[in-house]
Scaffold this motif. Structure first.
Motif, PDB file in Angstrom:
ATOM      1  N   UNK A  62       1.470   6.163  -7.567  1.00  0.00           N
ATOM      2  CA  UNK A  62      -0.129   7.122  -7.048  1.00  0.00           C
ATOM      3  C   UNK A  62       0.536   8.721  -7.366  1.00  0.00           C
ATOM      4  N   UNK A  63       0.668   8.955  -6.281  1.00  0.00           N
ATOM      5  CA  UNK A  63       0.918  10.286  -5.583  1.00  0.00           C
ATOM      6  C   UNK A  63       2.014  11.634  -6.655  1.00  0.00           C
ATOM      7  N   UNK A  68       0.980  -1.587  -0.015  1.00  0.00           N
ATOM      8  CA  UNK A  68       0.313  -0.142   0.354  1.00  0.00           C
ATOM      9  C   UNK A  68       0.979   0.942  -0.062  1.00  0.00           C
ATOM     10  N   UNK A  69       1.532   1.387   0.660  1.00  0.00           N
ATOM     11  CA  UNK A  69       3.180   2.157   0.809  1.00  0.00           C
ATOM     12  C   UNK A  69       3.398   2.716  -0.385  1.00  0.00           C
ATOM     13  N   UNK A  70       3.893   1.367  -1.432  1.00  0.00           N
ATOM     14  CA  UNK A  70       4.589   1.595  -2.566  1.00  0.00           C
ATOM     15  C   UNK A  70       3.983   2.318  -2.697  1.00  0.00           C
ATOM     16  N   UNK A 128       8.283   9.480  -8.699  1.00  0.00           N
ATOM     17  CA  UNK A 128       8.497   8.770  -7.751  1.00  0.00           C
ATOM     18  C   UNK A 128      10.275   7.988  -8.075  1.00  0.00           C
ATOM     19  N   UNK A 129      10.821   7.232  -7.624  1.00  0.00           N
ATOM     20  CA  UNK A 129      11.918   6.751  -7.554  1.00  0.00           C
ATOM     21  C   UNK A 129      11.952   5.568  -6.482  1.00  0.00           C
TER      22      UNK A 129
END
Length: 427
Positions: free
Chosen positions: A221-222, A214-216, A226-227
């Protein structure tokens, strides 16, 4: 051997394995057989260029084997097909628990009646030798995250689960030897070592794997660019889930395997849900098979898999070489080899055939499963774990010889039969 010689040997073997990987795959034996032959040639039985004493080096060997098993368990977990269904997992669960218990019982009986071991030592020997290995069994395991072969799935899932399901029997054996508290009438063992440690380890792994998924996904998504360092996240998940599981006195091996499974399952479910939300048709999912859609979005499980497989190969090479250096003239005795024959030709087939009655995977698949009970690095870990928890040296030597004989015979027998048997089965 000096340090520079070790670097040359290991580096040279890695280069050879990398250059001729496809050629080795077609040979009538596995790469582990080659490593074992080189280790035996350089070890005390032949050239005596190096020797390795598992009893004296048990603290270091336990850590090395522990890391190797953890990496392999996580790698197996993230290759499990999606979605999770009881119909798919039930045969593997039978193998990991029922067949495991039957194997421990049979090997323990052999240890008492033939080897003359005390009951506690015999149960400990059964717990060391009963679990199949996730490190040396890669040739019969799931090859990639979309692999849908039921035989490979069953063998992979069994190896992932029974490295944790063997632990209660290890603790029982240590308890009967006076090295672990079992409680009045074994109540502590049943409630803590069996029920809590098993259920808690699985729960910790599921929670850690799903949380990371969920965190990744939220970060990706946001922030579109973002790497996320998937390799580092995978290693971090292994460490966090294993550490939390041990801190609450549960089985860390189960936690790491469950974390890999939960990570993969959650990531793909999130991708499917997102695909559906964007107006694309959701693929039909047959509960007996993997979804047809292969995710194109980046995932931690997909990004970490290749790196973990390389670490698996390195740990296999190193530990099998050390096995050759641990072999000595004590292995010339008949009892360890008789035990090894009993494990592969009686205990494993009998326990598998009994536990798989009515499983519905077919007679040929059951027969292949009964044969490919590969033993390896997991057994080394349990052995050194027992030694480091106070196993008497004389008893430790006896269990070392028994374990070495079983692993070596497994490498030779299973390594020579894996290619022809599986090719015939799949044809």
């Amino acid at each position: 051997m000096q340090n520079f010689q070790w670097f040359m040997l290991v580096g040279g073997l890695m280069v050879a394995r990398g250059l001729w990987g496809s050629t080795i795959a077609r040979l009538p034996f596995t790469s582990a057989t080659i490593y074992l032959a080189i280790g035996l040639a350089l070890g005390p039985l032949f050239l005596n260029l190096f020797r390795f004493d598992p009893l004296r080096e048990a603290p270091v060997l336990e850590v090395v084997a522990e890391v190797a098993v953890l990496i392999s368990l996580f790698s197996a977990g993230i290759k499990m097909p999606v979605p999770f269904t009881w119909s798919r997992w039930l045969p593997a669960i039978r193998l990991a628990w029922l067949a495991m218990a039957l194997s421990v019982l049979l090997i323990s009986g052999f240890g008492v009646l033939v080897l003359g071991l005390p009951v506690g030592a015999a149960i400990l020997l059964g717990a060391i030798l009963a679990p199949t290995d996730p490190v040396l069994a890669t040739d019969v395991q799931v090859r990639h995250a979309g692999d849908n072969d039921p035989l490979r799935f069953t063998l992979t899932c069994e190896a992932g689960l029974n490295d944790g399901s063997a632990f209660p029997f290890v603790m029982l054996g240590l308890g009967l030897l006076g090295l672990h508290e079992l409680g009045e009438g074994g109540t502590t063992w049943l409630l803590v070592d069996v029920a809590w440690a098993t259920a808690g380890g699985i729960a910790v792994g599921i929670a850690c794997g799903a949380t990371l998924a969920y965190l990744s996904a939220a970060l990706r998504k946001r922030i579109a660019k973002h790497e996320v360092l998937d390799d580092l996240l995978g290693l971090g998940l292994i460490g966090v889930s294993y550490g939390i599981a041990l801190s609450v006195h549960t089985y860390g091996f189960l936690a790491v395997f469950a974390a890999g499974v939960a990570l993969r399952q959650t990531e793909l479910r999130l991708i499917h849900a997102r695909t559906n939300d964007e107006g694309l048709l959701e693929p039909e999912v047959d509960e007996a098979h993997t979804p047809a859609v292969v995710p194109t979005a980046p995932t931690v499980s997909g990004g970490a898999l290749v790196f973990k497989e390389h670490l698996e190969r390195l740990s296999e090479l190193t530990l099998v070489l050390l096995l050759g250096g641990a072999a000595s003239l004590a292995l010339a005795e008949w009892r360890p080899w008789l035990l090894a024959l009993f494990v592969f030709f009686i205990a494993r087939p009998l326990s598998v055939l009994t536990s798989m009655i009515g499983a519905g995977i077919g007679g040929r698949a059951t027969a292949i499963t009964a044969w490919f009970g590969v033993r390896g690095i997991g057994s080394i870990y349990y052995l050194t774990y027992a030694i480091n928890h106070g196993l008497p040296p004389s008893l430790g030597r006896e269990l070392i010889n028994a374990t070495l004989a079983v692993i070596m015979l497994s490498i030779l027998l299973h390594g020579a039969s894996v290619t022809p048997l599986l090719n015939r089965y799949w044809r």
